[in-house]
Design a protein around this motif. Sequence first.
Motif: not given
Length: 154
Positions: A8-23
């Motif tokens: 149910g979570m949009p892909v872009e939001t999930w990907v952006e969150r993964q990138i932000r956490e990695a940064q």
Amino acid sequence: MTERKPRGMPVETWVERQIREAQERGAFDNLPGAGKPLPDLHKPRDEMWWIKQKLDEEGLSADVLLPEPLRLRKEVEGLREAVRPLPTERQVREAVSQLNRRIAEWLRAPSGPPVHVSPVDADDVVRQWREDREGRVVSSTPEPPVKRTRWWRR
């Protein structure tokens, strides 16, 4: 990836969150190639681009890819420049001897394309070396005489 995308979570939001956490963790800090431009993806590349790139990264010449007889022939052609900085006749003769030894080994068991490679005359190289050194200051201590043996008697 550390986790799966929740339903149910949009892909872009999930990907952006993964990138932000990695940064935030610093996962992208000090990566190789940081600060360098990306390669031009629209530029046509030849089929050996990856070999050329690896040679550049390692700081090697493309001569290491040549077959042995061509590599030996290039060394024979560049011998005069290679021995020019050597300080003594003995070192020049040793450099010629090492090259002749490699040529003799190749002549015993040739591999690669049939290229004519013959041993180098050490006396000619020494004569050229002396001519190149004219005008420079030569050390005042004389060298002991060098016993020369022909390449076929070694």
